[in-house]
Design a protein around this motif. Sequence first.
Motif, mmCIF file in Angstrom:
data_model
loop_
_atom_site.group_PDB
_atom_site.id
_atom_site.type_symbol
_atom_site.label_atom_id
_atom_site.label_comp_id
_atom_site.label_asym_id
_atom_site.label_seq_id
_atom_site.Cartn_x
_atom_site.Cartn_y
_atom_site.Cartn_z
ATOM 1 N N ARG A 22 0.839 -1.206 0.000
ATOM 2 C CA ARG A 22 0.000 0.000 0.000
ATOM 3 C C ARG A 22 0.872 1.255 0.000
ATOM 4 O O ARG A 22 0.637 2.200 -0.764
ATOM 5 C CB ARG A 22 -0.900 -0.005 1.223
ATOM 6 C CG ARG A 22 -1.738 1.265 1.408
ATOM 7 C CD ARG A 22 -2.155 1.428 2.848
ATOM 8 N NE ARG A 22 -0.991 1.547 3.732
ATOM 9 C CZ ARG A 22 -0.999 1.251 5.021
ATOM 10 N NH1 ARG A 22 -2.097 0.797 5.604
ATOM 11 N NH2 ARG A 22 0.103 1.394 5.746
ATOM 12 N N ARG A 56 0.252 0.961 -4.230
ATOM 13 C CA ARG A 56 -0.739 -0.008 -4.707
ATOM 14 C C ARG A 56 -1.976 0.104 -3.811
ATOM 15 O O ARG A 56 -2.099 -0.611 -2.824
ATOM 16 C CB ARG A 56 -0.138 -1.407 -4.719
ATOM 17 C CG ARG A 56 0.991 -1.539 -5.747
ATOM 18 C CD ARG A 56 1.684 -2.885 -5.685
ATOM 19 N NE ARG A 56 2.653 -3.014 -6.767
ATOM 20 C CZ ARG A 56 3.917 -2.564 -6.704
ATOM 21 N NH1 ARG A 56 4.350 -1.959 -5.611
ATOM 22 N NH2 ARG A 56 4.727 -2.719 -7.742
ATOM 23 N N GLN A 91 2.936 -5.850 -12.469
ATOM 24 C CA GLN A 91 2.920 -4.592 -11.723
ATOM 25 C C GLN A 91 2.129 -4.685 -10.418
ATOM 26 O O GLN A 91 2.171 -3.757 -9.609
ATOM 27 C CB GLN A 91 2.336 -3.473 -12.599
ATOM 28 C CG GLN A 91 3.076 -3.254 -13.904
ATOM 29 C CD GLN A 91 4.555 -2.962 -13.689
ATOM 30 O OE1 GLN A 91 4.920 -2.196 -12.798
ATOM 31 N NE2 GLN A 91 5.411 -3.583 -14.492
ATOM 32 N N SER A 92 1.407 -5.757 -10.236
ATOM 33 C CA SER A 92 0.580 -5.932 -9.037
ATOM 34 C C SER A 92 1.273 -6.869 -8.060
ATOM 35 O O SER A 92 2.253 -7.535 -8.397
ATOM 36 C CB SER A 92 -0.799 -6.472 -9.415
ATOM 37 O OG SER A 92 -1.477 -5.565 -10.271
ATOM 38 N N LYS A 93 0.743 -6.943 -6.842
ATOM 39 C CA LYS A 93 1.321 -7.793 -5.812
ATOM 40 C C LYS A 93 0.250 -8.699 -5.217
ATOM 41 O O LYS A 93 -0.826 -8.241 -4.829
ATOM 42 C CB LYS A 93 1.941 -6.946 -4.703
ATOM 43 C CG LYS A 93 3.117 -6.093 -5.161
ATOM 44 C CD LYS A 93 4.293 -6.953 -5.607
ATOM 45 C CE LYS A 93 5.471 -6.089 -6.020
ATOM 46 N NZ LYS A 93 6.639 -6.923 -6.442
ATOM 47 N N SER A 132 -2.954 -3.327 -6.526
ATOM 48 C CA SER A 132 -2.585 -2.710 -7.791
ATOM 49 C C SER A 132 -2.535 -1.195 -7.652
ATOM 50 O O SER A 132 -3.104 -0.615 -6.717
ATOM 51 C CB SER A 132 -3.596 -3.088 -8.884
ATOM 52 O OG SER A 132 -3.668 -4.492 -9.044
ATOM 53 N N ARG A 133 -1.881 -0.547 -8.626
ATOM 54 C CA ARG A 133 -1.742 0.905 -8.582
ATOM 55 C C ARG A 133 -2.977 1.631 -9.109
ATOM 56 O O ARG A 133 -3.275 2.750 -8.692
ATOM 57 C CB ARG A 133 -0.512 1.347 -9.386
ATOM 58 C CG ARG A 133 0.810 0.832 -8.827
ATOM 59 C CD ARG A 133 1.987 1.364 -9.618
ATOM 60 N NE ARG A 133 3.239 0.762 -9.180
ATOM 61 C CZ ARG A 133 3.968 1.184 -8.146
ATOM 62 N NH1 ARG A 133 3.533 2.219 -7.437
ATOM 63 N NH2 ARG A 133 5.082 0.590 -7.811
ATOM 64 N N GLU A 152 -5.915 -1.852 -13.381
ATOM 65 C CA GLU A 152 -5.091 -3.019 -13.057
ATOM 66 C C GLU A 152 -5.823 -3.962 -12.115
ATOM 67 O O GLU A 152 -5.713 -5.189 -12.239
ATOM 68 C CB GLU A 152 -3.774 -2.570 -12.411
ATOM 69 C CG GLU A 152 -2.802 -1.920 -13.368
ATOM 70 C CD GLU A 152 -1.540 -1.458 -12.671
ATOM 71 O OE1 GLU A 152 -1.459 -1.585 -11.422
ATOM 72 O OE2 GLU A 152 -0.628 -0.967 -13.361
#
Length: 292
Positions: A134, A138, A221-223, A235-236, A240
């Motif tokens: 966070r 994200r 790009q995500s976790k 995600s940002r 996404e």
Amino acid sequence: MAKWTKTNPSPDILFSMAALRRAWQVVRRSGPSPGVDGVTMQSFAANLDAELNRLRQQICAETYVPESVRRIFIKKSSGKERPISIWTVRDRVAQRVVLDFLAPYLEQIFLPCSYGFRQGISTKDAAAAVSHFRDSGRIWVLDADIHDCFGSIDCDLLMGQVRRVVHSTVSKNLLHQWLRTPIKGFPGQEAQVSQGGVISPMLANLYLHRFDEMAMAALPQSKLVRFADDFIVLSRTEEEAVWSLEVARRSLANLRLNLNMRKTRILHFEEGFEFLGFAFKGNQYRNLSTGA
């Protein structure tokens, strides 16, 4: 998935008396309910050497057959009932030996996004990871729920994964036996990856390892933060996050699993959500059990 060399010990080495006694020390602290044979922890302990020797001899002679599983039901907060499998004490000990043997090897392939049922890792670590991601920007979250994960694991697919990463012949044979063990009083039903089994959390992690791989490959790009069958994707952007939902759905479908769409949602951190007993909102989070 990688394979490991020199990991095919003979049954007498894998099930040494030392390994059996270590397994017993863990199993004795588990639930007191006896299995279908009626043998309690106390009666097993009273004849410990004889019980462990008998189990060892049967496995080494390939005459070991697990007893059928006793099933009980525990009511969840939702009102639905969760089936729990009660194995005999001797079968719990045998499963613990295999778990102790395989766990260090499986740790070599599990990804950092997997937090559940791994030694030295806790829900607190998972919550800290969520907070870290966070803080890295994200701020959009896919909060997802897998429908009846343990009960929906495809045992043929699971054994395919086991065969790819496990060289131990005795371990593979025993895992197959335990998955196919009948449930007493439920004709035609098998234990499979049942909640209550000593070996079940490790098998579920191995099965969902493929989900981790697929999801992370499609979401660079995500976790992902997964604790057993509970997971979120951070995600940002909202776009996404929407894509992460589709990726999760497709990845689970490849494993013949499904999202519970009634409990799956996309949200912003400002809306707040709960995950693994922690409440997240804005740039704060707290442990719901302690308030800290």
